[in-house]
Write a protein that holds these residues in place. Structure first.
Motif, PDB file in Angstrom:
ATOM      1  N   GLU A   1      46.192   7.685  29.441  1.00 62.23           N
ATOM      2  CA  GLU A   1      47.627   7.486  29.676  1.00 62.23           C
ATOM      3  C   GLU A   1      47.908   6.064  30.149  1.00 62.23           C
ATOM      4  O   GLU A   1      48.868   5.425  29.701  1.00 62.23           O
ATOM      5  CB  GLU A   1      48.122   8.494  30.707  1.00 62.23           C
ATOM      6  CG  GLU A   1      49.616   8.425  30.979  1.00 62.23           C
ATOM      7  CD  GLU A   1      50.081   9.441  31.993  1.00 62.23           C
ATOM      8  OE1 GLU A   1      51.303   9.664  32.097  1.00 62.23           O
ATOM      9  OE2 GLU A   1      49.227  10.025  32.702  1.00 62.23           O
ATOM     10  N   TYR A   2      47.085   5.570  31.049  1.00 60.68           N
ATOM     11  CA  TYR A   2      47.243   4.221  31.591  1.00 60.68           C
ATOM     12  C   TYR A   2      47.199   3.178  30.473  1.00 60.68           C
ATOM     13  O   TYR A   2      48.089   2.311  30.375  1.00 60.68           O
ATOM     14  CB  TYR A   2      46.144   3.968  32.613  1.00 60.68           C
ATOM     15  CG  TYR A   2      45.940   2.528  33.026  1.00 60.68           C
ATOM     16  CD1 TYR A   2      46.861   1.880  33.838  1.00 60.68           C
ATOM     17  CD2 TYR A   2      44.813   1.818  32.610  1.00 60.68           C
ATOM     18  CE1 TYR A   2      46.670   0.567  34.227  1.00 60.68           C
ATOM     19  CE2 TYR A   2      44.617   0.503  33.000  1.00 60.68           C
ATOM     20  CZ  TYR A   2      45.541  -0.119  33.805  1.00 60.68           C
ATOM     21  OH  TYR A   2      45.351  -1.433  34.181  1.00 60.68           O
TER      22      TYR A   2
ATOM     23  N   PHE B   1      54.024   3.687  35.780  1.00 60.03           N
ATOM     24  CA  PHE B   1      54.288   3.861  34.357  1.00 60.03           C
ATOM     25  C   PHE B   1      55.778   3.743  34.060  1.00 60.03           C
ATOM     26  O   PHE B   1      56.169   3.231  32.997  1.00 60.03           O
ATOM     27  CB  PHE B   1      53.781   5.228  33.885  1.00 60.03           C
ATOM     28  CG  PHE B   1      52.287   5.405  33.982  1.00 60.03           C
ATOM     29  CD1 PHE B   1      51.435   4.306  33.961  1.00 60.03           C
ATOM     30  CD2 PHE B   1      51.733   6.673  34.086  1.00 60.03           C
ATOM     31  CE1 PHE B   1      50.067   4.461  34.053  1.00 60.03           C
ATOM     32  CE2 PHE B   1      50.358   6.838  34.170  1.00 60.03           C
ATOM     33  CZ  PHE B   1      49.526   5.729  34.155  1.00 60.03           C
ATOM     34  N   GLU B   2      56.614   4.225  34.968  1.00 60.91           N
ATOM     35  CA  GLU B   2      58.066   4.149  34.762  1.00 60.91           C
ATOM     36  C   GLU B   2      58.531   2.700  34.673  1.00 60.91           C
ATOM     37  O   GLU B   2      59.474   2.394  33.939  1.00 60.91           O
ATOM     38  CB  GLU B   2      58.797   4.884  35.882  1.00 60.91           C
ATOM     39  CG  GLU B   2      58.639   6.402  35.847  1.00 60.91           C
ATOM     40  CD  GLU B   2      59.153   7.019  34.564  1.00 60.91           C
ATOM     41  OE1 GLU B   2      60.208   6.567  34.069  1.00 60.91           O
ATOM     42  OE2 GLU B   2      58.488   7.933  34.046  1.00 60.91           O
TER      43      GLU B   2
ATOM     44  N   GLN C   1      50.250   3.334  28.099  1.00 62.61           N
ATOM     45  CA  GLN C   1      51.457   2.733  28.672  1.00 62.61           C
ATOM     46  C   GLN C   1      51.392   1.211  28.603  1.00 62.61           C
ATOM     47  O   GLN C   1      52.384   0.548  28.278  1.00 62.61           O
ATOM     48  CB  GLN C   1      51.645   3.195  30.120  1.00 62.61           C
ATOM     49  CG  GLN C   1      51.910   4.680  30.284  1.00 62.61           C
ATOM     50  CD  GLN C   1      53.212   5.130  29.662  1.00 62.61           C
ATOM     51  OE1 GLN C   1      54.101   4.322  29.383  1.00 62.61           O
ATOM     52  NE2 GLN C   1      53.344   6.423  29.435  1.00 62.61           N
TER      53      GLN C   1
ATOM     54  N   LYS D   1      57.791   1.502  31.172  1.00 64.07           N
ATOM     55  CA  LYS D   1      58.589   2.156  30.127  1.00 64.07           C
ATOM     56  C   LYS D   1      60.053   1.721  30.135  1.00 64.07           C
ATOM     57  O   LYS D   1      60.792   2.052  29.197  1.00 64.07           O
ATOM     58  CB  LYS D   1      58.509   3.675  30.293  1.00 64.07           C
ATOM     59  CG  LYS D   1      57.143   4.242  29.933  1.00 64.07           C
ATOM     60  CD  LYS D   1      57.157   5.763  29.856  1.00 64.07           C
ATOM     61  CE  LYS D   1      57.325   6.419  31.189  1.00 64.07           C
ATOM     62  NZ  LYS D   1      57.179   7.901  31.107  1.00 64.07           N
TER      63      LYS D   1
ATOM     64  N   ASN E   1      51.918   0.137  24.904  1.00 62.30           N
ATOM     65  CA  ASN E   1      53.322   0.206  24.512  1.00 62.30           C
ATOM     66  C   ASN E   1      54.125  -0.935  25.122  1.00 62.30           C
ATOM     67  O   ASN E   1      55.022  -1.498  24.479  1.00 62.30           O
ATOM     68  CB  ASN E   1      53.928   1.549  24.931  1.00 62.30           C
ATOM     69  CG  ASN E   1      53.339   2.712  24.158  1.00 62.30           C
ATOM     70  OD1 ASN E   1      52.796   2.545  23.073  1.00 62.30           O
ATOM     71  ND2 ASN E   1      53.440   3.910  24.720  1.00 62.30           N
ATOM     72  N   TRP E   2      53.826  -1.271  26.373  1.00 60.79           N
ATOM     73  CA  TRP E   2      54.517  -2.361  27.069  1.00 60.79           C
ATOM     74  C   TRP E   2      54.283  -3.689  26.351  1.00 60.79           C
ATOM     75  O   TRP E   2      55.233  -4.445  26.093  1.00 60.79           O
ATOM     76  CB  TRP E   2      54.007  -2.428  28.505  1.00 60.79           C
ATOM     77  CG  TRP E   2      54.759  -3.331  29.433  1.00 60.79           C
ATOM     78  CD1 TRP E   2      56.114  -3.470  29.548  1.00 60.79           C
ATOM     79  CD2 TRP E   2      54.199  -4.221  30.409  1.00 60.79           C
ATOM     80  NE1 TRP E   2      56.435  -4.378  30.539  1.00 60.79           N
ATOM     81  CE2 TRP E   2      55.268  -4.853  31.088  1.00 60.79           C
ATOM     82  CE3 TRP E   2      52.891  -4.519  30.791  1.00 60.79           C
ATOM     83  CZ2 TRP E   2      55.064  -5.788  32.102  1.00 60.79           C
ATOM     84  CZ3 TRP E   2      52.696  -5.433  31.818  1.00 60.79           C
ATOM     85  CH2 TRP E   2      53.767  -6.066  32.460  1.00 60.79           C
TER      86      TRP E   2
END
Length: 210
Positions: free
Chosen positions: A146-147, A84-85, A150, A88, A153-154
């Motif tokens: 959550e997956y 995830f990092e 993310q 982000k 958003n990406w």
């Protein structure tokens, strides 16, 4: 370190241990569930491999549901959070993609993952979520949410910056990307070489890159 590693089965030590090693127990549980399949690993297996007593395990995790939920959270912190990092990071989409490819490769930057089992523990558990207790099922659903958030958003950030082809709405692009990742994980699990996985992913993402 903070990374899960494969552990060899340990003999149960004689006498009652003075302290309960929660980290070792979780390492054992995660690797056992991940490598052998959650449905094939019993509480007795975990106790034997970790060298702990069943009463001690239940005192720490309350139930098998508690152990499985805690194991998935440990997997999230060690495997999912670093992934995830990458998504982000404030960087061009193509640079993020290169890091994602390295994450799947395991032979480059993320060599610490080389000895981990193949496949994805969360994905395996998601496919049989109805077989789990309340706490584990919630953890599975929360991580799945959550997956996808993310990924969403990406993709949205890349679209706003004009870095990818707008060939579909964000939800469809996220579903497409997720399908590429899941296929890559399946290929790894069947023994495909890292180089072939990278070629597969590059081919899939080619339609998105401007």
């Amino acid at each position: 370190g903070n990374y899960i590693y494969m552990m060899s089965p340990n003999k149960i030590p004689r006498g009652r241990p003075q302290t309960f090693d929660r980290e070792k127990t979780l390492q054992t549980a995660v690797n056992s569930y991940w490598a052998d399949g959650v449905e094939k690993v019993s509480i007795n297996d975990i106790c034997k491999r970790a060298g702990i007593s069943k009463p001690g395990l239940y005192r720490e995790f309350q139930s098998e549901d508690g152990l499985k939920s805690a194991s998935l959270e440990a997997y999230r912190k060690i495997i999912c959070v670093p992934f995830f990092e990458i998504l982000k990071k404030d960087q061009p989409f193509i640079d993020g993609l290169e890091e994602v490819l390295e994450f799947f490769n395991r032979e480059k930057r993320y060599v610490h993952l080389r000895d981990c089992p193949e496949g994805c523990l969360h994905l395996d558990m998601f496919h049989s979520r109805l077989d789990f207790g309340t706490a584990t099922a919630k953890k599975i659903d929360d991580l799945n949410k959550e997956y996808f958030e993310q990924l969403h958003n990406w993709v949205d950030r890349a679209k706003d910056l004009g870095e990818i082809q707008e060939i579909a709405d964000t939800a469809s692009l996220v579903a497409f990307i997720s399908a590429q990742f899941r296929s890559a994980l399946c290929f790894r699990k069947t023994g495909a070489a890292s180089e072939e996985i990278e070629k597969f992913l590059r081919l899939g993402f080619r339609v998105l890159i401007k």
